[in-house]
Design a protein around this motif. Sequence first.
Motif, PDB file in Angstrom:
ATOM      1  N   GLY A 320       0.831  -1.194   0.000  1.00 48.06           N
ATOM      2  CA  GLY A 320       0.000   0.000   0.000  1.00 48.06           C
ATOM      3  C   GLY A 320       0.870   1.250   0.000  1.00 48.06           C
ATOM      4  N   SER A 321       0.409   2.301  -0.648  1.00 55.33           N
ATOM      5  CA  SER A 321       1.239   3.502  -0.836  1.00 55.33           C
ATOM      6  C   SER A 321       1.727   4.087   0.487  1.00 55.33           C
ATOM      7  N   ALA A 322       0.899   4.017   1.537  1.00 61.08           N
ATOM      8  CA  ALA A 322       1.292   4.604   2.822  1.00 61.08           C
ATOM      9  C   ALA A 322       1.545   3.529   3.880  1.00 61.08           C
ATOM     10  N   SER A 323       1.850   2.306   3.466  1.00 62.45           N
ATOM     11  CA  SER A 323       2.009   1.206   4.413  1.00 62.45           C
ATOM     12  C   SER A 323       3.396   1.129   5.032  1.00 62.45           C
ATOM     13  N   ASP A 328       4.735   8.214   2.050  1.00 61.85           N
ATOM     14  CA  ASP A 328       3.308   8.072   1.784  1.00 61.85           C
ATOM     15  C   ASP A 328       3.065   7.652   0.340  1.00 61.85           C
ATOM     16  N   GLY A 329       4.138   7.218  -0.332  1.00 61.79           N
ATOM     17  CA  GLY A 329       4.033   6.834  -1.730  1.00 61.79           C
ATOM     18  C   GLY A 329       4.177   8.005  -2.680  1.00 61.79           C
ATOM     19  N   ILE A 330       4.254   9.224  -2.125  1.00 59.42           N
ATOM     20  CA  ILE A 330       4.426  10.436  -2.942  1.00 59.42           C
ATOM     21  C   ILE A 330       5.726  11.131  -2.579  1.00 59.42           C
ATOM     22  N   ALA A 336      10.940  -1.257   2.220  1.00 63.40           N
ATOM     23  CA  ALA A 336       9.845  -2.206   1.990  1.00 63.40           C
ATOM     24  C   ALA A 336      10.333  -3.641   2.104  1.00 63.40           C
ATOM     25  N   ILE A 337      11.546  -3.926   1.688  1.00 61.89           N
ATOM     26  CA  ILE A 337      12.127  -5.263   1.772  1.00 61.89           C
ATOM     27  C   ILE A 337      13.545  -5.128   2.310  1.00 61.89           C
ATOM     28  N   ALA A 338      13.876  -5.837   3.385  1.00 59.05           N
ATOM     29  CA  ALA A 338      15.208  -5.776   3.978  1.00 59.05           C
ATOM     30  C   ALA A 338      15.920  -7.105   3.754  1.00 59.05           C
TER      31      ALA A 338
END
Length: 466
Positions: A320-323, A328-330, A336-338
Motif C-alpha cells: 500500500g502507498s502509505a504502508s 506516503d508513496g508520494i 519495503a524489503i530488507a
Amino acid sequence: MTAALTPVPKIQFFADDGTPLVGGKLYSYAAGTTTPLATYTTYAGTVANTNPVILDSRGEANVWLGAGPYKLALYDADNALIWTVDNITPEEDASLVTYLPAGTGAVVRTVQAKLREIKSAADYSTFPNYTSNALSGGFFTQSGAVIQRMTDRLMVGGAVLNDCAFPNVYQDWLTTFQVAAGLSNGSVTSATSAVLNTEEEAGSALVTGAQSLLSPTAGTSTIASSHFAVNNNTTLATSAWALYAEAHKINATTSSVYACELDTRTLAASINPTPFQQGNVIGLQIASGCELSAVGQFDASCAIQIADNPKKFKVGINFGSASIVGTDGITGSGVAIALAKGHQVAWYNSAGSQVGSILSNCAASANSTNLNFTDSGLQITNSVGNNISFFASGATAANYFTFFAGAAGTPPTISANGSDTNVDLAFSCQGTGVVKFGTHTAGVVAQAGYITIKDSGGTTRRLLVG
C-alpha cells in the motif's frame, strides 16, 4: 406454574393375599453384588436403616436411598424370598441418580455431575453472576478444572444441518455451496468439527482469543489459535495443511474478500528491525524447524510460494502507498524489503537455471552503493547520497550507449547505437572541462595519420597521430 405427581411418601409391601407384609424384611445391596449397601431413615441420609429393614404392622418403612445403584431383596417374616430387583437408582435427586455411559472403560456417574459439566447464563440469576461462577478457577485436572470432552464429531451453528453421513442426504449451507461450485464433497464431510454461522446471522463463525494477563511466569507464550499438521502416512503419498483458507467473491455487488488478514496494534514503541535484529511487533513471521532440534532436519523449500490454482494473481506482492514508515508513496522513502549481505533476487528460466540476479556483497556501510530511479533518470549514489553516475532518461530517446566487455587481450568497448543510420559518440564536459585521454609525453613523432572527431560546435576536426 405446573404441578407434579407426588412420590410415594412411605414404601409399603403386601403379601400374596393382599394383606400388609407385616414383619417383612427388605435387604439392600450394591447393584450386582451381595455386598450390603445402607439405606436411610430420612432424606438427610445421616441415620442408616437396619439391614434388613423390618416392615411395621402396616407393611411400611421409611427407606431413603443413597447414591446407589442398589439391588433390593424382599423376604417375608419367615425368611422366604419374595423377589429380588437389581440396578435400582433414586429418582428424586440428580446427585443420587446414576447412569452408566456407553463404551469401553465407562464408569458409573451421577446425573448431577454430568449436568454440571456444562454451564450457561440461564443457570444463574444475572449474567455477571454467571461469569464469576461458570469458571472453576482451575486449568488442569488436579487443580479442579472441569474438563469438557466430546467424542467422534462436533457440529456447531449452521453446521448442525449436516447429517454427517457419507454421502450426505442433508447438507449445511457450506457443503451445498461447495458441491454446487464443483467439489464432489464439501469440506464438512471430512471434518471432525465444523463451526458455521447460521443463515440468519452473517457475523463471525468462530472467534478465538487469548490474553497474557494471568500468565504465571515471564516468557510464557499466549496463543489464540494453534494449528498442527503431521504428514506421517507410511504407505500413501499424502499431503498435509496446518491451515487452509479460501475466500470467494461471487458477484460484483460484494466488496473485497480476504483469505487471510493479519493485523497488529502496539501502544509501545516497536523495534526497528533489520535482517540481524528481529522486530517485536510483527504482522507475519514464517519460520522453519518448529523450535525442535536441528538434528535430522532438512532445510524447507521456501517461506512463501505463490501459485496458480488454476487462476493467476495480477500482482504477486502489493505494498500500500502509505504502508511503509517514511513515505506516503508520494514523498519520502522507507524500507519495503530488507535483505542481508549475500541475499539475492534471482531469475530462472523454464529449465530451472538461474539466468539473472541482483546481489549485494557490500560489508561496510561506508562502501554502500544505491540505485535511485528518478523522474530525470537512473541515479547511482554512494553511502551519503552523492552521485557516482547518472543515466538521464528522455521521452524522445532513440540513440544510446552499448557497453561490451572484452575478452582476454581485447579492450572493452563503448559503442553508440540507435535508430539513426550514423550515430556519433559525444563526450560533453561541464563548464570549461575537457576530455582527457591517457598521459602526455613531450617529443616529436612522425605523422602516421589522423582520427576524425567533432568539436563541441559540431565541426569536423582531425587529430594527427604518429
